[in-house]
Design an enzyme around this catalytic site. Structure first.
Site, PDB file in Angstrom:
ATOM      1  N   HIS A 195     144.453  14.269 -58.457  1.00  0.00           N
ATOM      2  CA  HIS A 195     144.886  13.204 -57.455  1.00  0.00           C
ATOM      3  C   HIS A 195     144.629  11.894 -57.644  1.00  0.00           C
ATOM      4  O   HIS A 195     143.853  11.588 -58.584  1.00  0.00           O
ATOM      5  CB  HIS A 195     144.453  13.590 -55.987  1.00  0.00           C
ATOM      6  CG  HIS A 195     142.970  13.474 -55.964  1.00  0.00           C
ATOM      7  ND1 HIS A 195     142.364  12.308 -55.838  1.00  0.00           N
ATOM      8  CD2 HIS A 195     141.882  14.369 -55.808  1.00  0.00           C
ATOM      9  CE1 HIS A 195     141.130  12.507 -55.717  1.00  0.00           C
ATOM     10  NE2 HIS A 195     140.690  13.899 -55.593  1.00  0.00           N
ATOM     11  N   CYS A 253     137.073  17.498 -58.073  1.00  0.00           N
ATOM     12  CA  CYS A 253     138.634  17.196 -58.194  1.00  0.00           C
ATOM     13  C   CYS A 253     138.873  16.480 -59.279  1.00  0.00           C
ATOM     14  O   CYS A 253     137.632  15.758 -59.627  1.00  0.00           O
ATOM     15  CB  CYS A 253     139.392  16.563 -56.963  1.00  0.00           C
ATOM     16  SG  CYS A 253     139.630  17.733 -55.633  1.00  0.00           S
TER      17      CYS A 253
END
Length: 165
Positions: free
Chosen positions: A124, A140
């Protein structure tokens, strides 16, 4: 159709959650004598995703160098700097695929979210560009917004993502 190799500790329920595919759909396409008994190394078919070997792109994330490399037909196309998981929240090593894309997810996820086939993890953007290149996330893979947007436009759902050292 995607073929998933069962890893130690996985259950059909956890596999279903990782790929966001209802358990009944997985059961429908697999002939399993006892769905409660799966074993590491077993191949489970996952409906709804292409076979990653049919996609020319692959992604490799190096946790030690904090770089994401995009390949097309085995040749390197581009290397991006990334932020990855910090201590106690390491980015999970392994083989995954991109299972969805969500533009403008809001908050700390920047302008694009791409889920990988591990529940709660993705690639992301960020609202904190100074974090790129560091061990900062809760697992992440964090990219500059313009980089994750470019990557998202380039790779299709089903693209293989390998996370390694």
């Amino acid at each position: 159709m995607l073929k998933h190799t069962v890893r130690p500790g996985e259950t059909l329920t956890s596999i279903s959650e990782d790929y966001r595919v209802p358990l009944w759909e997985i059961l429908q396409v697999n002939t399993l004598p006892n769905p409660n008994l799966i074993y590491p190394g077993q191949i489970i078919l996952i409906p709804g995703y292409p076979d990653p070997s049919t996609i020319p792109y692959t992604i490799y994330v190096s946790l030690s160098t904090r770089k994401l490399s995009l390949y097309k037909n085995g040749a390197i196309v581009k290397v991006y700097p990334v932020g990855v998981g910090r201590m106690l929240h390491e980015t999970p090593k392994g083989l995954y695929i991109i299972i969805n894309k969500a533009p403008n997810p809001g908050g700390p996820y920047g302008t694009m979210w791409m889920s990988i086939s591990k529940k709660h993890y993705g690639i992301h953007g960020t609202n904190d560009p100074s974090s790129i290149g560091n061990y900062v996330s809760r697992g992440c893979i964090r990219m500059y917004n313009e980089d994750v947007e470019e990557l998202s436009r380039t790779v299709p759902i089903g693209t293989r993502v390998e996370i390694g050292t």
